[in-house]
Design a protein around this motif. Sequence first.
Motif, PDB file in Angstrom:
ATOM      1  N   PHE A 154       0.816  -1.217   0.000  1.00 32.95           N
ATOM      2  CA  PHE A 154       0.000   0.000   0.000  1.00 32.95           C
ATOM      3  C   PHE A 154       0.853   1.271   0.000  1.00 32.95           C
ATOM      4  CE2 PHE A 154      -3.362  -2.939   1.422  1.00 32.95           C
ATOM      5  CZ  PHE A 154      -4.348  -2.566   0.521  1.00 32.95           C
ATOM      6  N   SER A 155       2.038   1.225   0.624  1.00 34.01           N
ATOM      7  CA  SER A 155       2.885   2.418   0.567  1.00 34.01           C
ATOM      8  C   SER A 155       3.422   2.652  -0.841  1.00 34.01           C
ATOM      9  CB  SER A 155       4.039   2.315   1.578  1.00 34.01           C
ATOM     10  OG  SER A 155       4.980   1.331   1.209  1.00 34.01           O
ATOM     11  N   ASP A 156       3.604   1.586  -1.622  1.00 32.14           N
ATOM     12  CA  ASP A 156       3.964   1.757  -3.031  1.00 32.14           C
ATOM     13  C   ASP A 156       2.877   2.505  -3.792  1.00 32.14           C
ATOM     14  OD1 ASP A 156       6.432   0.494  -2.898  1.00 32.14           O
ATOM     15  OD2 ASP A 156       5.637  -1.471  -3.460  1.00 32.14           O
ATOM     16  N   LYS A 157       1.618   2.315  -3.374  1.00 31.47           N
ATOM     17  CA  LYS A 157       0.479   2.898  -4.084  1.00 31.47           C
ATOM     18  C   LYS A 157       0.057   4.245  -3.510  1.00 31.47           C
ATOM     19  CE  LYS A 157       0.155  -0.951  -6.416  1.00 31.47           C
ATOM     20  NZ  LYS A 157       0.613  -1.007  -7.838  1.00 31.47           N
ATOM     21  N   THR A 158       0.693   4.674  -2.411  1.00 33.41           N
ATOM     22  CA  THR A 158       0.265   5.877  -1.702  1.00 33.41           C
ATOM     23  C   THR A 158       0.957   7.112  -2.251  1.00 33.41           C
ATOM     24  OG1 THR A 158      -0.214   4.673   0.341  1.00 33.41           O
ATOM     25  CG2 THR A 158       0.254   7.023   0.559  1.00 33.41           C
ATOM     26  N   TRP A 159       0.223   8.191  -2.393  1.00 33.21           N
ATOM     27  CA  TRP A 159       0.839   9.504  -2.586  1.00 33.21           C
ATOM     28  C   TRP A 159      -0.108  10.548  -2.018  1.00 33.21           C
ATOM     29  CZ3 TRP A 159       5.430  11.212  -2.847  1.00 33.21           C
ATOM     30  CH2 TRP A 159       5.639  12.562  -3.095  1.00 33.21           C
ATOM     31  N   THR A 160       0.340  11.246  -0.982  1.00 32.46           N
ATOM     32  CA  THR A 160      -0.453  12.274  -0.316  1.00 32.46           C
ATOM     33  C   THR A 160       0.391  13.527  -0.170  1.00 32.46           C
ATOM     34  OG1 THR A 160       0.271  11.735   1.935  1.00 32.46           O
ATOM     35  CG2 THR A 160      -1.536  10.428   1.037  1.00 32.46           C
ATOM     36  N   ARG A 196       4.882   9.564   0.369  1.00 31.92           N
ATOM     37  CA  ARG A 196       4.591   8.165   0.067  1.00 31.92           C
ATOM     38  C   ARG A 196       4.757   7.270   1.287  1.00 31.92           C
ATOM     39  NH1 ARG A 196       8.030   4.942  -4.610  1.00 31.92           N
ATOM     40  NH2 ARG A 196       6.381   3.540  -5.337  1.00 31.92           N
ATOM     41  N   ARG A 197       5.890   7.394   1.940  1.00 31.72           N
ATOM     42  CA  ARG A 197       6.199   6.538   3.100  1.00 31.72           C
ATOM     43  C   ARG A 197       5.906   7.226   4.426  1.00 31.72           C
ATOM     44  NH1 ARG A 197       6.821   2.223  -0.355  1.00 31.72           N
ATOM     45  NH2 ARG A 197       8.416   2.678  -1.910  1.00 31.72           N
ATOM     46  N   PRO A 212       3.453   9.036   5.812  1.00 28.71           N
ATOM     47  CA  PRO A 212       2.233   8.802   6.598  1.00 28.71           C
ATOM     48  C   PRO A 212       2.296   7.537   7.444  1.00 28.71           C
ATOM     49  CG  PRO A 212       1.674   9.460   4.355  1.00 28.71           C
ATOM     50  CD  PRO A 212       3.159   9.225   4.379  1.00 28.71           C
ATOM     51  N   TYR A 213       2.939   6.507   6.913  1.00 24.09           N
ATOM     52  CA  TYR A 213       3.051   5.252   7.658  1.00 24.09           C
ATOM     53  C   TYR A 213       3.996   5.410   8.844  1.00 24.09           C
ATOM     54  CZ  TYR A 213       0.646   3.330   3.634  1.00 24.09           C
ATOM     55  OH  TYR A 213      -0.281   3.096   2.656  1.00 24.09           O
ATOM     56  N   THR A 219       8.189  12.104  -6.145  1.00 24.48           N
ATOM     57  CA  THR A 219       6.867  11.647  -6.562  1.00 24.48           C
ATOM     58  C   THR A 219       7.011  10.358  -7.370  1.00 24.48           C
ATOM     59  OG1 THR A 219       6.901  12.838  -8.658  1.00 24.48           O
ATOM     60  CG2 THR A 219       6.107  14.045  -6.718  1.00 24.48           C
TER      61      THR A 219
END
Length: 503
Positions: free
Chosen positions: A69-75, A79-80, A82-83, A207
């Motif tokens: 899911f971190s591979d798919k995350t961008w906020t 990417r990493r 937020p976790y 990004t």
Amino acid sequence: MVTDKPRLSFWQIWNMCFGFLGIQFAFALQNANVSRIFQTLGADMDLIPILWIAGPVTGLIVQPIVGHFSDKTWTRMGRRRPYFLYGALVTSLALIAMPNSPYLWFAAAMLWIMDAAINVSMQPFRALVGDNLPKAQQPTGFAVQSFFIGVGAVVASMLPWLLALYGVSNEAAPGEIPDTVRYAFYFGAVVLFLAVGWTVLRTREYTPEQLAAFEQAQQKTVVPEKPRSAERWFRGAVTWFLPAAIGTAVIAFWQLDAQLYILSISVLVFALMQLYVGLRRRAGKDHNGTDVVMADLYAMPQPMKRLALVQFFSWFSLFAMWIYTTAAVTSVHYGTMDTSSAAYNEGANWVGMLFAGYNGFSALAALVIPLMVARIGIRFSHAFNLLLGAAGLASIMVIEDPLWLMLSMVGIGFAWASILSLPYAMLAGCLPANKMGVFMGIFNLFLVIPQLLAASVLGVLLRLGFNNEPIYAMLIGAVSFALAALCMLAMKQPESVPAPQAA
């Protein structure tokens, strides 16, 4: 035209890795004190490995999922990051609750929550090094992480001993946790959140589009794996289901040790997961997270496959040490298993100091290992350090004066620093950017599976072969370290890996 990621300065790498100081602070408090908490709350020696199963099980589940899911995350946070942040918040709360556990089951539940949250924060840190650093600096990033791991663990492991030195009560009524342990956990919660917060605020991420451009500029091509058919997934399910079913039946029929169910049920779950993926493939359904992680597990790059056995034996040793060192040292070197006695708590505090020692030596080793790699190569360096770890664990059995056990920690410290850096350096540059998180998570399965096995069989081995004496867990760990070194020497020479270099 830029063909690789820009080099980062020393302080940029420092900020990017600083959060590991807090993560390891929590991890070290857990390793050095959880067995003590369990014993204080009434856990029998046979039960401790089962209670410790929280770590490997949560890692087995959480790390690949978080990686995917971190591979798919961008906020807006990246990417990493937020976790990092949310995992640190939950871990801090669990650290506060753990030493206030009124019952054994509550402490076990807190360990599950703490382990899950630590994994949410920790797993993306490995992927961040691959994301942000060019290949030549990736080993440097892992070495800096190892340094922070060592420093954080030293202070955390020493805390109960230091607090006792300054007058905080180290004894408590039966069934109660001493103030030294409780205050150490509170302090750890603050350090964890502040350290991870520093990395979140002081680090920027590329990004997904920028990472893709870097890969394209380097003309990196990934040969796609031929998708596994539904039939292959079904065959895999049957292959794993049969030994799991037979093993479970044998355990039940012969009334073998209940801890062995951990192993048989784990294999059964893996078989059922393959059946699940096969059914989805046959139905032509879109891939979900489970599909992707399972498919990537079978599509691992060759360096990951070659390192599987090395990692397996290395982490089996470490788990044996973490579970049984407190019981081994207090029973043999301090002559007691009475958790309410002054001698036991003195010995347990000294184990915290020993754990601080091996982490301190690992921080120093993180500075030495790059020179070792440059001189004799990464394969021989890792094998040599694993043999030092084997010697360190074995020496615990023959040293009589507990003060001299600190010498044993030198070898363990070198092994620990090597395990935390060199396997990842061997993988540097071979993972595609859009799969960095999930492959790092899958790679960490080889850390988790041996811990799961250790939780299943260590108690049985000690009871059947060593009269349930925990000191012999050190011997088992030493043998496992030696096997890891042999597996490392048997590997083919990995592709050229740059030695860590100055930023």
